[in-house]
Write a protein that holds these residues in place. Structure first.
Motif, short mmCIF file in Angstrom:
data_model
loop_
_atom_site.label_atom_id
_atom_site.label_comp_id
_atom_site.label_asym_id
_atom_site.label_seq_id
_atom_site.Cartn_x
_atom_site.Cartn_y
_atom_site.Cartn_z
N ILE B 369 0.84 -1.20 0.00
CA ILE B 369 0.00 0.00 0.00
C ILE B 369 0.88 1.25 0.00
N GLY B 370 1.89 1.24 0.88
CA GLY B 370 2.79 2.39 0.95
C GLY B 370 3.48 2.63 -0.38
N THR B 371 3.96 1.56 -1.00
CA THR B 371 4.64 1.69 -2.29
C THR B 371 3.69 2.22 -3.35
N GLY B 372 2.47 1.66 -3.37
CA GLY B 372 1.49 2.09 -4.36
C GLY B 372 1.17 3.57 -4.20
N LEU B 373 0.95 4.00 -2.96
CA LEU B 373 0.64 5.42 -2.73
C LEU B 373 1.81 6.29 -3.15
N PHE B 374 3.02 5.79 -2.87
CA PHE B 374 4.21 6.53 -3.26
C PHE B 374 4.26 6.70 -4.77
N ILE B 375 3.96 5.61 -5.50
CA ILE B 375 4.00 5.67 -6.96
C ILE B 375 2.95 6.67 -7.47
N ILE B 376 1.78 6.68 -6.81
CA ILE B 376 0.72 7.59 -7.25
C ILE B 376 1.06 9.04 -6.91
#
Lengths: 326, 518
Positions: B369-376
């Motif tokens: 989740i953290g990585t995904g939010l970071f990418i977004i």
């Protein structure tokens, strides 16, 4: 209303003044920038004469740092990354995100160092730390034959854990699997990272913990506690070299070069021993702090070339997992 | 079947559920899209999946299995310190994992208190490392939570039922059959699903107490894929397995749970006439005593470790404490904004989708989740500037499953009891919410808010990827102190964290009950 206009004016001037100084962004790991780490002193020393604003950005540990750079790719704000180590350089180099450096220095590493991208700033030996008074084994074989209990870190989630994996592999090659089988009954548990393992050891859960030969220096210098020491192994000790590099997409390449050169200078290197608790890559003129002279100095230094280590990793990991899963 | 008119609209709740779903699934999708072709899942990954399901199933079954008798004992006894004990039950759950593990090992470890006591009798030290150690730790974390969720079920049985039962001469056996079993059938499946979901994403606890690579969980495999191989595809695939498993558990629980509530009462204080026999009193006392010991000993160890350090905490720790309090406050507000409309929507009968969305926050790997939010976020804004809001949001979403378990039963009851009258009086919508629903849900809102605040305070969550060196949260600071050999200061900071979390929990939980108890 007047106040507002005045405040807006001040803000704009402040922003303008701020923008005049170039900002050098250095990505590093968490403990480097903490109040007790090298970060604050390094920042003050570099800003003294660089006429710039040095900004550290912390991102977890070395592996998280590299993952973050890969996520950001060429868009990254980072000019310099500081805190990768020899287990990560192969993967880091393959990303093509880094540029060659122009640093010249006489490194005091126990192994020759030739690298056009990565500049070392400190290094250490992995070792098993124990309490003074313990009859410590002098090799992995002796450890495997003993009843001593050890805590180690998981090579899948922690650099010291991976270092141990490479240590056994570098020392024993094809016999590594047998060594791990012998060690299986000595290993109390495997932890996610260094902190958990060291905490367990200090709580008395194990006789020895995988850490660094420099760990006893922390207890001696910072806590005036001489009760910890490290076991010297006949096979030699595996090394960890911590490095920094300039990013190819840096906005301030000259400033980045200047920082890397500063990194191997007296001012930076003399900060390292008692903040990062590692050996400085270039020994300061005044020598190492008192407390470092009592540490064990391994007769043999082991370090696999990065491509060899990378090629061995998956097989070594499978060996480790199979030996410890039985 | 045509839907009956309802006093509250389903729109806001469905909107909140959709937002949560979009957040979690969107982050996961972002990771998938960013991934390059990587390795698929190997035998080691499937072994990790098997071990994860095994330990999570055992942990959930044992935590909830033990929580039922403990909750029954607490429900039918009144004693000095009962309220403090119930408040204490929030504690294990909200501790940073590493602190709790060290506390547990001070008691159950090789040189822990139990092993030392065994040593006096010439017995060998306890061996905590292995599957049993993993389950023990998970029971320590989740028994209190499960107990409180189930205890709430008991509290929802109207006092009049017990009065009637006593008048009809019902003994403990009849009460069990007529009142308690139906209530348990309603409450237990949800509690099982929540505990199962928490244990599914366990990583450091499972590894440390599992004693080695046998105890590899899915979360560890995700960590490895992300950090070692930078194989985002594999990380996202593994996280999808977590989500599937949790969703399956949540759907099973929804199907298994019987929905009709215990019916209405007059909110009188509960009096019990059954279970006054000496045998039952002794049994309950023993249960409560044992559970208290099991929870309090590791906490006592944490307090004992922290006391020497707490007096000399550096300024950075206090700054971090303030940051954590701010994050917790923001997270609690966000949680209530999401959970209340969702609970109201579930209460009006639109269950499955909303409940499932509510479980997602627990199901997905925090790292993914953290990585995904970071990418977004990264192309749009500086992730560092958003570190604290993002942490607050993710913490709120992760607390959502607990909040729903707490809020939904009461919301159902209030809507069932007062809904028709409210509609007859043409008092639907906001007036119903403000005058009927919210006032009657105060204790549950307080409990949910307290849990959310405390959880958020103790969570390391996604902050690590977004971290800003100047604005660390307290758990991150504890972690950094430990990483720099400063174990004593770290123990002091952990004690401070425990105190803050407990204070937040107690204040909010208590605030909800203000005026409410006779």
């Amino acid at each position: 209303m007047k106040h507002l206009a005045f405040a807006a004016g001040v803000m704009m001037t402040a922003t303008a003044a701020f923008a005049e100084k170039p900002e050098l962004v250095v990505y590093t790991y968490d403990s480097f920038v903490s109040d007790w780490g090298p970060g604050p002193a390094v920042e003050a020393a570099f800003e003294e004469d660089c006429d710039c604003d040095l900004k550290f950005v912390a991102a977890g540990d070395g592996a998280a740092l590299l993952a973050r750079l890969r996520l950001e790719g060429a868009r990254s704000d980072a000019d310099v990354v500081l805190g990768l180590d020899t287990s990560l350089t192969a993967a880091a180099r393959a990303t093509g995100l880094f540029a060659p450096h122009a640093v010249e220095a006489e490194f005091d590493l126990p192994v020759p160092w030739q690298d056009d991208v990565f500049v070392p700033y400190d290094w250490g030996y992995f070792a098993f730390v124990h309490n003074v008074g313990l009859e410590a084994p002098t090799s992995f074989r002796a450890l495997a034959d003993s009843d001593l209990k050890i805590v180690i870190q998981d090579p899948r989630s922690s650099t010291p854990g991976l270092g141990l994996l490479m240590w056994v592999k570098a020392a024993y090659g094809d016999e590594a699997a047998g060594i791990w089988k012998g060690l299986a009954d000595n290993i109390v548990t495997v932890t996610r990272g260094w902190s958990e393992a060291y905490g367990l050891f200090l709580d008395g859960e194990a006789d020895m913990v995988l850490s660094y030969t420099t760990s006893p220096a922390y207890h001696l210098i910072a806590e005036k506690d001489a009760s910890k020491t490290a076991a010297a192994f006949d096979e030699g000790h595996y090394m960890q070299v911590e490095v920094a590099a300039k990013l190819a997409a840096s906005d301030h390449p000259e400033l980045a070069d200047r920082f890397l050169q500063f990194m191997v200078s007296e001012a930076f290197q003399s900060i390292i021993p008692t903040t990062n608790w590692m050996y400085p890559a270039v020994t300061p003129k005044a020598g190492l702090p008192e407390g470092f002279d009592g540490l064990i100095r391994p007769a043999r230094s082991l370090l696999l070339p990065e491509d060899e280590a990378a090629a061995l990793r998956d097989a070594a990991l499978a060996e480790w997992r199979d030996a410890l899963s039985q | 079947m045509a839907r009956r008119a309802q006093p509250v609209g389903a729109g806001p709740g469905i909107g909140a559920a959709a937002a949560v779903g979009a957040l979690i699934l969107g982050s996961l999708a972002a990771v998938f899209l960013r991934a390059e072709a990587g390795r698929g899942l190997g035998p080691a990954d499937w072994a990790a999946v098997r071990f994860t399901v095994l330990q999570a199933t055992l942990s959930a079954a044992i935590s909830v299995g033990l929580a039922v008798p403990v909750a029954r004992a607490l429900a039918r006894r009144r004693f000095v310190g009962r309220r403090a004990l119930i408040a204490l039950m929030g504690a294990p759950f909200i501790l940073p994992v590493i602190v709790a593990v060290l506390g547990l090992l001070s008691v159950f470890g090789r040189s822990g208190w139990v092993s030392q006591a065994l040593g006096w009798f010439g017995l060998p030290p306890l061996s905590i490392y292995g599957l049993h150690g993993v389950v023990l730790a998970h029971v320590f974390f989740n028994l209190p939570l499960a107990t409180r969720l189930i205890l709430q079920g008991w509290q929802e049985i109207p006092a009049e039922r017990f009065r009637l039962a006593a008048q009809l001469g019902a003994g403990p056996g009849e009460i069990r059959r007529l009142l308690e079993r139906p209530m348990l059938a309603r409450v237990v499946p949800g509690a099982l699903a929540v505990v199962f979901a928490i244990c599914l994403t366990s990583f450091a606890v499972a590894l440390t107490l599992g004693g080695g690579p046998r105890a590899t969980t899915i979360e560890l495999a995700i960590y490895q894929a992300f950090r070692f191989d930078f194989d985002l595809g594999r990380a996202a695939l593994l996280s999808s397995i977590q989500i599937l498993l949790t969703s399956a558990a949540a759907l099973l629980a929804l199907k298994a749970a019987r929905h009709e509530g215990p019916g209405a009462g007059l909110d009188r204080p509960v009096q019990r006439w059954d279970a006054n026999g000496a045998g039952l009193v002794a049994q309950d006392a023993a249960l409560i005593g044992l559970a208290t010991l099991f929870l309090a000993l590791p906490l006592a160890a944490i307090i004992a470790r922290g006391v020497p350090g707490i007096l000399s905490l550096p300024a950075g720790v206090w700054r971090a404490a303030l940051t954590s309090v701010e994050v917790a406050a923001g997270s609690t507000a966000l949680l209530l904004m999401l959970a209340l409309p969702m609970a109201a929507t579930v209460a009006t009968g639109r269950r499955a989708g909303v409940e499932l969305a509510g479980m997602l926050g627990l199901a997905a790997s925090p790292l993914v989740i953290g990585t995904g939010l970071f990418i977004i976020i990264n192309p749009l804004a500086d992730p560092r500037a958003l570190a604290l809001p993002v942490t607050a949001l993710v913490n709120a979403v992760m607390a959502l499953p607990f909040a729903l378990r707490i809020l939904v039963p009461r919301a159902c009851e209030v809507v069932a009891r007062h809904g028709r009258l409210a509609l007859a009086l043409d008092m639907g919508g906001w007036p119903f919410v403000r005058r009927v629903l919210l006032p009657r849900m105060r204790p549950q809102i307080g409990f949910a808010a307290g849990l959310a605040a405390a959880l958020s305070m103790g969570d390391l969550g996604v902050i690590a990827l977004f971290a800003d060196p100047d604005r660390a949260t307290l758990p991150l600071q504890v972690w950094r102190l430990m990483g720099a050999y400063r174990m004593e200061t770290a123990a002091g900071a952990a004690l401070l964290l425990l105190c803050l979390s407990m204070a937040a929990f107690w204040l909010l939980d208590r605030g909800g009950r203000f005026h409410a108890e006779a």
